[in-house]
Design a protein around this motif. Sequence first.
Motif, PDB file in Angstrom:
ATOM      1  N   GLU A 206       1.128  -0.762   0.374  1.00 38.64           N
ATOM      2  CA  GLU A 206      -0.016  -0.199  -0.127  1.00 38.64           C
ATOM      3  C   GLU A 206       0.942   0.911  -0.276  1.00 38.64           C
ATOM      4  O   GLU A 206       1.890   1.492   1.052  1.00 38.64           O
ATOM      5  CB  GLU A 206      -0.851   0.068   1.117  1.00 38.64           C
ATOM      6  CG  GLU A 206      -1.607  -0.932   0.968  1.00 38.64           C
ATOM      7  CD  GLU A 206      -2.937  -0.795   0.608  1.00 38.64           C
ATOM      8  OE1 GLU A 206      -3.087   0.905   0.768  1.00 38.64           O
ATOM      9  OE2 GLU A 206      -4.047  -1.561   0.316  1.00 38.64           O
ATOM     10  N   ASN A 260      -2.094  11.931   7.788  1.00 37.70           N
ATOM     11  CA  ASN A 260      -2.184  10.822   8.316  1.00 37.70           C
ATOM     12  C   ASN A 260      -2.738  11.022   9.996  1.00 37.70           C
ATOM     13  O   ASN A 260      -2.215  11.340  10.623  1.00 37.70           O
ATOM     14  CB  ASN A 260      -0.288  10.980   9.259  1.00 37.70           C
ATOM     15  CG  ASN A 260       0.399  11.164   7.675  1.00 37.70           C
ATOM     16  OD1 ASN A 260       0.341   9.916   6.635  1.00 37.70           O
ATOM     17  ND2 ASN A 260       1.633  11.612   7.546  1.00 37.70           N
ATOM     18  N   GLN A 263      -1.516   4.898  12.400  1.00 38.46           N
ATOM     19  CA  GLN A 263      -0.348   4.323  11.624  1.00 38.46           C
ATOM     20  C   GLN A 263      -0.149   3.593  10.931  1.00 38.46           C
ATOM     21  O   GLN A 263       1.266   3.956  10.096  1.00 38.46           O
ATOM     22  CB  GLN A 263      -0.019   3.337  13.032  1.00 38.46           C
ATOM     23  CG  GLN A 263       2.250   3.004  12.710  1.00 38.46           C
ATOM     24  CD  GLN A 263       2.896   3.936  13.024  1.00 38.46           C
ATOM     25  OE1 GLN A 263       3.141   4.489  13.675  1.00 38.46           O
ATOM     26  NE2 GLN A 263       3.734   4.568  12.137  1.00 38.46           N
ATOM     27  N   SER A 264      -0.886   3.281  10.325  1.00 37.89           N
ATOM     28  CA  SER A 264      -0.974   2.558   8.883  1.00 37.89           C
ATOM     29  C   SER A 264      -0.670   3.623   7.576  1.00 37.89           C
ATOM     30  O   SER A 264       0.441   3.382   6.602  1.00 37.89           O
ATOM     31  CB  SER A 264      -1.750   2.054   8.826  1.00 37.89           C
ATOM     32  OG  SER A 264      -3.283   2.644   8.221  1.00 37.89           O
ATOM     33  N   HIS A 265      -0.700   4.926   7.967  1.00 33.87           N
ATOM     34  CA  HIS A 265      -0.760   5.956   6.633  1.00 33.87           C
ATOM     35  C   HIS A 265       0.380   6.027   6.740  1.00 33.87           C
ATOM     36  O   HIS A 265       1.434   6.828   5.961  1.00 33.87           O
ATOM     37  CB  HIS A 265      -1.181   6.670   7.783  1.00 33.87           C
ATOM     38  CG  HIS A 265      -2.660   7.285   7.229  1.00 33.87           C
ATOM     39  ND1 HIS A 265      -4.014   8.194   7.917  1.00 33.87           N
ATOM     40  CD2 HIS A 265      -3.321   6.237   6.519  1.00 33.87           C
ATOM     41  CE1 HIS A 265      -5.030   7.743   7.257  1.00 33.87           C
ATOM     42  NE2 HIS A 265      -4.942   6.341   6.319  1.00 33.87           N
ATOM     43  N   ASP A 267       3.506   3.660   7.854  1.00 32.84           N
ATOM     44  CA  ASP A 267       3.768   3.299   7.001  1.00 32.84           C
ATOM     45  C   ASP A 267       4.318   3.391   5.443  1.00 32.84           C
ATOM     46  O   ASP A 267       5.145   2.363   4.765  1.00 32.84           O
ATOM     47  CB  ASP A 267       3.189   1.629   7.776  1.00 32.84           C
ATOM     48  CG  ASP A 267       3.438   1.018   8.935  1.00 32.84           C
ATOM     49  OD1 ASP A 267       4.179   1.937   9.848  1.00 32.84           O
ATOM     50  OD2 ASP A 267       2.270   1.031   9.503  1.00 32.84           O
ATOM     51  N   LYS A 268       2.955   3.539   4.692  1.00 32.54           N
ATOM     52  CA  LYS A 268       3.019   4.154   3.628  1.00 32.54           C
ATOM     53  C   LYS A 268       3.604   5.360   3.463  1.00 32.54           C
ATOM     54  O   LYS A 268       4.251   5.282   1.671  1.00 32.54           O
ATOM     55  CB  LYS A 268       1.320   4.548   2.996  1.00 32.54           C
ATOM     56  CG  LYS A 268       0.568   3.248   3.714  1.00 32.54           C
ATOM     57  CD  LYS A 268      -0.102   3.922   3.435  1.00 32.54           C
ATOM     58  CE  LYS A 268      -2.090   2.538   3.520  1.00 32.54           C
ATOM     59  NZ  LYS A 268      -3.793   3.273   3.482  1.00 32.54           N
TER      60      LYS A 268
END
Length: 270
Positions: A206, A260, A263-265, A267-268
């Motif tokens: 992603e 953001n 957290q996944s944002h 990581d992207k």
Amino acid sequence: KKKMYDLSSKFNAFYTSYVVLSQDEQNNLHNKKDLNVQRLKDGLKEYNIENNTSYTIAETCVQGSVAMSTVVQNEDGDYDIDVAIIFDKDNLGNDIGAIKAKNIVCEALKKKCTQLKNDPEVKKNCVTVSYTDGYHIDFAVYRRYKKYSWDEEYTYEHAGPQQWEERNPKAINEWFSGEIDNKGIVLRKVIRLSKMFCKSRDSWGEMPGGLIQTVLCDEKIATLYERLDEIFYYTMKAVNNRLQWNVEVYNPTDTTKSLNTVQSHYDKMD
């Protein structure tokens, strides 16, 4: 400065054939939007009769990449259409919370969206209608009111995961058309190329979403160059350098809010 090898004819050909949507496909997206707004209005009429209510949509407004004309071709035919559905606060009544408002919209859509893959579904920030051929339409639900009787402009609130939050559904569109006026339509091309680049390798997993890419390209667009290949290359180089020292990207219409949010944002962004 050293001249970059001239790939602009290849870039332009790629852009025309594989990136930008054909007029037919753009019309198709707008038709699907119109059709589903009409389904919602018709469904609301039925809902009102059954529940002895009188909900009506005050205005609608297309958002996201369809509104900004930064949609790119997608082999999977998976297109997002974002539409804001706006009620007058007086019409909804004070006791209708954000979750209830999304549920009303979902129930109304269910009455008319009977031939689809799945039933319309309530999500955190919208109500989603999914087609079998990959399209989905996200209805973001808003209410509007005037804080003071003499206000010319409405105040808008969005039905978020739990509650109403102040947000103007038109703000990003207005910001973006100002940026296009300033920087030229090449900005649109660079954003589309960035989106194609970010989905060009499955192994990358992603990548950041379209709005984040839009804000970064806008911030770093290399307008000193003439050719599309140079503009894209030097924009990406600048974006990369910028992300080395700062991965925060703020909402251009409210710079107190980061885009953001989980957290996944981050990581992207990495």
